[in-house]
Design an enzyme around this catalytic site. Sequence first.
Site, PDB file in Angstrom:
ATOM      1  N   GLN A 174       0.809  -1.227   0.000  1.00  0.00           N
ATOM      2  CA  GLN A 174       0.000   0.000   0.000  1.00  0.00           C
ATOM      3  C   GLN A 174       0.841   1.275   0.000  1.00  0.00           C
ATOM      4  OE1 GLN A 174      -3.230   0.541  -0.353  1.00  0.00           O
ATOM      5  NE2 GLN A 174      -3.839  -1.609  -0.433  1.00  0.00           N
ATOM      6  N   SER A 194       3.166  -4.723  -5.140  1.00  0.00           N
ATOM      7  CA  SER A 194       2.182  -5.144  -6.134  1.00  0.00           C
ATOM      8  C   SER A 194       1.951  -4.012  -7.127  1.00  0.00           C
ATOM      9  CB  SER A 194       0.877  -5.478  -5.419  1.00  0.00           C
ATOM     10  OG  SER A 194      -0.121  -5.766  -6.377  1.00  0.00           O
ATOM     11  N   HIS A 196      -0.500  -3.363  -9.317  1.00  0.00           N
ATOM     12  CA  HIS A 196      -1.817  -2.760  -9.595  1.00  0.00           C
ATOM     13  C   HIS A 196      -2.255  -1.743  -8.541  1.00  0.00           C
ATOM     14  CE1 HIS A 196      -4.771  -4.973  -6.936  1.00  0.00           C
ATOM     15  NE2 HIS A 196      -3.758  -5.811  -6.837  1.00  0.00           N
ATOM     16  N   THR A 232       7.071 -19.089 -17.131  1.00  0.00           N
ATOM     17  CA  THR A 232       7.412 -18.087 -18.142  1.00  0.00           C
ATOM     18  C   THR A 232       6.972 -16.709 -17.654  1.00  0.00           C
ATOM     19  OG1 THR A 232       7.195 -19.724 -19.871  1.00  0.00           O
ATOM     20  CG2 THR A 232       7.053 -17.423 -20.561  1.00  0.00           C
ATOM     21  N   CYS A 320     -11.350  -8.612   0.542  1.00  0.00           N
ATOM     22  CA  CYS A 320     -11.538  -9.979   1.049  1.00  0.00           C
ATOM     23  C   CYS A 320     -12.609  -9.997   2.117  1.00  0.00           C
ATOM     24  CB  CYS A 320     -10.249 -10.522   1.648  1.00  0.00           C
ATOM     25  SG  CYS A 320      -8.815 -10.037   0.732  1.00  0.00           S
TER      26      CYS A 320
HETATM   27  N1  PLP Z   1      -0.875  -6.811   0.968  1.00  0.00           N
HETATM   28  C1  PLP Z   1      -1.614  -5.703   1.127  1.00  0.00           C
HETATM   29  C2  PLP Z   1      -1.331  -4.771   2.251  1.00  0.00           C
HETATM   30  C3  PLP Z   1      -2.651  -5.413   0.223  1.00  0.00           C
HETATM   31  O1  PLP Z   1      -3.400  -4.321   0.380  1.00  0.00           O
HETATM   32  C4  PLP Z   1      -2.899  -6.325  -0.838  1.00  0.00           C
HETATM   33  C5  PLP Z   1      -4.022  -6.101  -1.788  1.00  0.00           C
HETATM   34  O2  PLP Z   1      -5.069  -5.650  -1.424  1.00  0.00           O
HETATM   35  C6  PLP Z   1      -2.081  -7.452  -0.969  1.00  0.00           C
HETATM   36  C7  PLP Z   1      -1.085  -7.662  -0.047  1.00  0.00           C
HETATM   37  C8  PLP Z   1      -2.283  -8.433  -2.084  1.00  0.00           C
HETATM   38  O3  PLP Z   1      -1.765  -7.928  -3.291  1.00  0.00           O
HETATM   39  P1  PLP Z   1      -2.247  -8.515  -4.701  1.00  0.00           P
HETATM   40  O4  PLP Z   1      -3.608  -7.973  -4.947  1.00  0.00           O
HETATM   41  O5  PLP Z   1      -1.239  -8.014  -5.679  1.00  0.00           O
HETATM   42  O6  PLP Z   1      -2.213  -9.999  -4.596  1.00  0.00           O
END
Ligand code: PLP
Length: 379
Positions: A174, A194, A196, A232, A320
Amino acid sequence: MDHAATTPLHPAVTEAMLPYLGERFGNPSSVYTEGREARRAVEEARARVAGALGADPSEVFFTSGGTEADNLAIIGVARALRERGDHVVTTAVEHHAVLEPCRYLEKNGYRVTYLPVDGTGMVDPDEVRRAITPGTILVSVMHANNEVGTIQPVEEISTICREAGVYFHCDAVQTVGALEVNVDRLGADLLSVSAHKLYGPKGVGCLYVRRGTEITSLILGGGQEKGMRSGTENVAGIVGFGVAMELAAAEWRERSEHVRPLRDRLVEGILGSIPRSSLNGHPERRLPNNANFIFDFIEGEAICLRLDFLGIAASTGSACSSERGEASHVLLALGIPPERAHGSLRLTLGRENTEEDVDYLLENLPRVVEDLRAMSPLA
Ligand code: PLP
């Protein structure tokens, strides 16, 4: 207003990716020209990601995103150090991508300590110090929380870990693009990112692994990523991630300065106009784009659906927990009772949000809350 869930591609990211979704489709493992071209693109992206984190390119391992990076860090280190110890320390407010691998370790003979947080979501570094035992092999604490935005005292925690000779993993999913994320300054041995969440593509990210850190791979196969992560490479995704990281490192201050005043106006406006509303998380030590509220007597899910009708994308907290319909484990860890925790709304701003967006939300949210309360038997 849900940039903590995901972000749109930055136009420069899309532009960099397009050739790799078209004519440049080589497999980086192939020896011929197209393969070598793809390999070069992957290695250029690795250098960009490493540069943004203050790391060496050899310390960056591409993954399918934050979840895989967290799993690799936690299970990979635990397996590699099984002879040396069986204890992992983490916090009650981590993302499920950290908590679930920890639960998996517990089912497989390891011990895990889940440290509590205070009412603002902060971990006490002294608690980390007290939790470390001779059998401790890894401490995992996130840089900032994805639901309430609280920024953890990561530098202090990593110093304690270094002195104790314990690896420190930091989930920085984040914070890249919102705060400075430098692996040396944070003192991280392992760090998850991450794409995205920082205007890059979905399904790609990386785990930073400090040189010399003992870790085993989880995905076995053709030996890509120096055997750390077979499969890959997602070439287009990796190229986009590289560009997004370079932009994040260059622009994080500017982005923060854009969203902070908008966020402050949101907070002031909401708390000032809606009775029985409160802000969750730390009042100052929080992500500049994050505002997380509780509105008594109503459900956050219902607020989100009403806002969606008005064209406003918002969330109750993590994606989630909204799917499972349970109260957020983060809000519960902050000491908020379950019946109140169900009334949460998270607004997370981004590059494209404007003052007009904030005004539009402030014009509409009080009525939405009032309507829902009028129907609530609790109100
Ligand atoms: N860790 C945190 C603090 C996140 O906010 C998220 C995604 O919401 C993730 C891990 C998981 O990342 P990804 O969506 O790339 O699997």
